[in-house]
Design a protein around this motif. Sequence first.
Motif, PDB file in Angstrom:
ATOM      1  N   VAL A 188       0.793  -1.075  -0.123  1.00  0.00           N
ATOM      2  CA  VAL A 188      -0.070  -0.066   0.095  1.00  0.00           C
ATOM      3  C   VAL A 188       0.815   1.486  -0.018  1.00  0.00           C
ATOM      4  CG1 VAL A 188      -1.829   1.240   1.393  1.00  0.00           C
ATOM      5  CG2 VAL A 188      -1.776  -1.440   1.087  1.00  0.00           C
ATOM      6  N   ASP A 189       0.603   2.064  -1.002  1.00  0.00           N
ATOM      7  CA  ASP A 189       1.262   3.348  -1.010  1.00  0.00           C
ATOM      8  C   ASP A 189       0.976   4.392  -0.082  1.00  0.00           C
ATOM      9  OD1 ASP A 189       2.844   5.678  -1.538  1.00  0.00           O
ATOM     10  OD2 ASP A 189       2.080   5.727  -3.816  1.00  0.00           O
ATOM     11  N   SER A 190       1.344   4.533   1.003  1.00  0.00           N
ATOM     12  CA  SER A 190       0.933   5.564   1.878  1.00  0.00           C
ATOM     13  C   SER A 190       0.959   6.901   1.619  1.00  0.00           C
ATOM     14  CB  SER A 190       1.517   5.329   3.436  1.00  0.00           C
ATOM     15  OG  SER A 190       3.062   5.771   3.224  1.00  0.00           O
ATOM     16  N   THR A 245      -1.846   0.924  -4.445  1.00  0.00           N
ATOM     17  CA  THR A 245      -0.812  -0.141  -4.306  1.00  0.00           C
ATOM     18  C   THR A 245       0.125   0.475  -5.149  1.00  0.00           C
ATOM     19  OG1 THR A 245      -2.117  -1.485  -5.744  1.00  0.00           O
ATOM     20  CG2 THR A 245      -2.439  -1.754  -3.448  1.00  0.00           C
ATOM     21  N   GLY A 246       0.339   1.676  -5.417  1.00  0.00           N
ATOM     22  CA  GLY A 246       1.499   2.093  -6.228  1.00  0.00           C
ATOM     23  C   GLY A 246       1.345   2.123  -7.772  1.00  0.00           C
ATOM     24  N   LEU A 247       2.036   1.889  -8.543  1.00  0.00           N
ATOM     25  CA  LEU A 247       2.138   1.711 -10.171  1.00  0.00           C
ATOM     26  C   LEU A 247       1.318   0.462 -10.185  1.00  0.00           C
ATOM     27  CD1 LEU A 247       2.761   2.857 -12.678  1.00  0.00           C
ATOM     28  CD2 LEU A 247       4.852   1.852 -12.688  1.00  0.00           C
ATOM     29  N   VAL A 248       0.420   0.330 -11.015  1.00  0.00           N
ATOM     30  CA  VAL A 248      -0.333  -0.736 -11.565  1.00  0.00           C
ATOM     31  C   VAL A 248      -0.179  -1.006 -13.058  1.00  0.00           C
ATOM     32  CG1 VAL A 248      -2.569  -1.779 -11.626  1.00  0.00           C
ATOM     33  CG2 VAL A 248      -2.125  -0.399  -9.571  1.00  0.00           C
ATOM     34  N   ARG A 293       1.413  -8.409 -12.063  1.00  0.00           N
ATOM     35  CA  ARG A 293       2.104  -7.241 -11.493  1.00  0.00           C
ATOM     36  C   ARG A 293       3.536  -7.320 -11.930  1.00  0.00           C
ATOM     37  NH1 ARG A 293      -1.017  -4.180  -7.646  1.00  0.00           N
ATOM     38  NH2 ARG A 293       0.788  -2.604  -7.908  1.00  0.00           N
ATOM     39  N   SER A 294       4.151  -6.216 -12.597  1.00  0.00           N
ATOM     40  CA  SER A 294       5.371  -6.316 -13.106  1.00  0.00           C
ATOM     41  C   SER A 294       6.353  -5.222 -12.231  1.00  0.00           C
ATOM     42  CB  SER A 294       5.577  -6.143 -14.620  1.00  0.00           C
ATOM     43  OG  SER A 294       4.810  -4.891 -15.016  1.00  0.00           O
ATOM     44  N   SER A 295       5.793  -4.083 -12.612  1.00  0.00           N
ATOM     45  CA  SER A 295       6.569  -2.869 -11.984  1.00  0.00           C
ATOM     46  C   SER A 295       6.228  -2.334 -10.659  1.00  0.00           C
ATOM     47  CB  SER A 295       6.873  -1.807 -12.960  1.00  0.00           C
ATOM     48  OG  SER A 295       7.269  -2.088 -14.333  1.00  0.00           O
ATOM     49  N   PHE A 296       5.662  -3.192  -9.790  1.00  0.00           N
ATOM     50  CA  PHE A 296       5.405  -2.616  -8.463  1.00  0.00           C
ATOM     51  C   PHE A 296       6.462  -2.099  -7.399  1.00  0.00           C
ATOM     52  CE2 PHE A 296       5.900  -7.354  -8.138  1.00  0.00           C
ATOM     53  CZ  PHE A 296       6.269  -7.389  -7.133  1.00  0.00           C
ATOM     54  N   THR A 297       6.234  -1.430  -6.309  1.00  0.00           N
ATOM     55  CA  THR A 297       7.241  -1.380  -5.190  1.00  0.00           C
ATOM     56  C   THR A 297       6.821  -1.482  -4.110  1.00  0.00           C
ATOM     57  OG1 THR A 297       7.814   0.574  -6.687  1.00  0.00           O
ATOM     58  CG2 THR A 297       8.431   0.896  -4.316  1.00  0.00           C
TER      59      THR A 297
END
Length: 895
Positions: A263-265, A354-357, A365-369
């Motif tokens: 989760v992108d806070s 959840t950041g970059l989707v 998902r490929s480029s998640f952080t």
Amino acid sequence: MLIFIIQLIVHQFITCVTPLPPIIRIGGLFGANDTEQELAFHLAIDRINSDRNILQSSTLVPEIQRITDGDSFHTNKKVCSLLANGAIALFGPLGGQTALHVQSICDALEIPHIECHSNSRDMMSDHISINLYPKPSSLSRAYVDLVKAWGWKVFAIVYEDNHGIVRIQDFLKEAQQYDWTIKLYQFSDRPYRDIFWEIKMTKVFHVIIDVNRLNIFTVLKHAQQVGMMTEFQSYLITSLDLQTINLEDFKFAKTKITSFRLVDSTNPELYSLMTDWTQLASKRGLNNASKPTNLLTESALLYDSVKLLATALQDLDQSQSITMPSISCQSDNQWQFGTSLMNYMRPITFRGLTGLVDFDQFGHRSSFTLDVMTISDDGLQKIGYWSGSQTLQPLNISDEWRDNFSYMSLANQTLIVTTIINPPYCMLRESSKTKYGNDRFEGYIVDLIDELSKLLGFKYKFKTVDDNKYGAKNETGFWNGLIGEVLNGKADIAVVDLTITSKRAEAVDFTLPFMNTGISILFKKPTTKVTTLFSFLSPFSNIVWVYVLAAYVGVSSVLFIVGRLSPYEWDNPHPCRNEDFVLENNFSLTNSFFFTIGSLMQQGSDLTPKAMSTRAIAAIWYFFTLIMISSYTANLAAFLTVEKVISPIESAADLASQSSIEYGCLASGSTRAFFQESNISTFKKMWEFMKNRDVFVDSNDIGKQRVEKGNYAYLMESASIEYSVERDCNLTQVGGLLDTKGYGIATRKNSKYRGLLSQSILKLQETGRLLMLKEKWWKQKKGGGKCTDDNKKSSSVTALKIDNVGGVFVVLLGGLSLAFFVAICEFMWRSRKSTAGCETMCEEMINDLKFSFACQSKSKPGKRKSYEDNVNNSSYNTLSQPQVIRGQFTNKLDY
């Protein structure tokens, strides 16, 4: 070309005149405990419908069905009812076996299936499904990168079910190339604490935990109960929802607990959602739904998945005209736009909760952080991130936290080490050449720091403390000595025989003790040895001597009685005078005592037993004396050659109860503080004595010199005393330890060095390297082993007790009993043969007993007949019965 243009115009016309329907139904499958996820699903639909940035002319309508995991029959019916009502896509369920069943239905009917949970499989391209949760292989790469950054080499992996081991199988495959030692544990039906106890016994300090989010707190609590939640343990939690767990009970334990967060806070949309959560929940009629402190990963993924579907519908609507399905599970009809809709989802890229989707061709998902989270005194906080992008560095962690976690974080750093010249811990190296830098020093702590540097990769530079003090707080509140130099920044660490105390621990941090010790008494060996006049009595204890005396008296008495009873001990003193019926017995009372004492002294006598009974007594007495004399002789030699040395003091209590011998300790250090702060009466009395007489010294060398002069006892650590008595044979340690303490390495408060040095010290202790260093500098180097251990005194030679020689007394009593029994038999046999016609056997026996118990060798019996006569004359009854002569017995028996 003309035909293609005409078809394109017609297609565009149809698209414009047949837009998406005003109502688009989407299905949601949730379990009984998925309240937050279901609400996030509703809130995402409300945001799409209210903002109108997407699907401007259509409204999403949720169709919710609640299912039970494992109930495939009812799940099948509810999925079919959703499709019959016109649902164009299905969300959920959130894990479990039913998720596979739902996916198979969607694949068969070509209905898009959107998942938002962790699973143990990687989807194939022919599936009509997409999962926003990172695939297991990507998460495994993140775990590997983190373990490498922390420098773990040996660790345990604990998992809850078979799906857990499948999820980390990629991690295990990658771990093989790094030569890591991994121990696998499954919780199964056993309590979690049993597993952690096994891990503790194997001395594994790093653990990877793969359990359900609902069980994380219980697992950590059980680890805490068995002592596995200390500053030496490190945990990696594979769940992405650690931020939702209450970690208040663990944040002050200094335990390194790490996890990832998806989760992108920092997303403003997340802040807006959490702000309006209660209002949006009330709008949906969920007034009892409380706002979560931290959003679950599955809830955030559901929110993003609704946005993903809406965006894909809008893109598909712009390219072709679609119709809403009404699919029946009983028919073979498939939705013709299902695959197209799924293909439009995969290229979409947007920034969600959840950041970059974005997705690869397989719908992963490929480029998640992932944010790297760890526990601290302030709670869970972000210390770095891991990126799945191929263009960025995978793992980025702040230097501060990398140093705190990494086992090799001190690599290429130079530490200033302050110490004191105090053999054998630190000494100036003896050399004909001038030495510089670290080459000037040698000793135990020099080797210790060198061993630690090899493990941690740091460099070091020794310096001696300026004021030659260990460290104490003065009247102004400032620390002097080693502690002061660490506090004011002159040194990074301080190491020598520096005792860990509570006051010092308030100012600095200490590592684990590298040596345990305690206060004891150094004293000069007494030069006079104690001798006693009756040292020859020492081989036997007093009780044994009493038993020997009792045995002597008892055997002599029994020999006398048996000799009187046995007829074979009566002889005619004048064999040539057959007419004299006189018999004589050699075993009188005095002769019996002389016979036994002569045998005991191994000198013998002119008395020889003739009867079987008396010979049995003599034989068993000979055996008794053989054992006793041999034992006495063997022990006497040791007692006469080893003489006892009596010390005027044997303990601290003896020292406190006298005033003729002075005693003192170091003027500045933990020993002085121990006596000064002690509440024990003996130690308080000793403190008053030392304070009033001012017997403190400035160094241990001065204290030892005063001890050698005599009449002085020096209180110091036992480790230093052991070193001194190995080299100075005039010194000895008196008594045991007055307390228990340890030597540690001092660092500044909250220093990154403390944990790393403690782990390395523990490793050196486990491998036995610390013991080898002590043996080297205490018993081998610098004159070690010069003095033999004279403190054993005569403790190796102890007086023999009755337990040692009791068996010979038993044998003696048995032999006496046998001899006495034989004598009775002999007496009865001869009495029967000598019975006269006018006398009964009982009368004859009574007469013989009266005669036998008379304490004389010769007598003139009345009716008593001569045994000799009975032997020589078988016609005894034909003889005339002699007249009885009454009166005092004489030395001979006359007829």
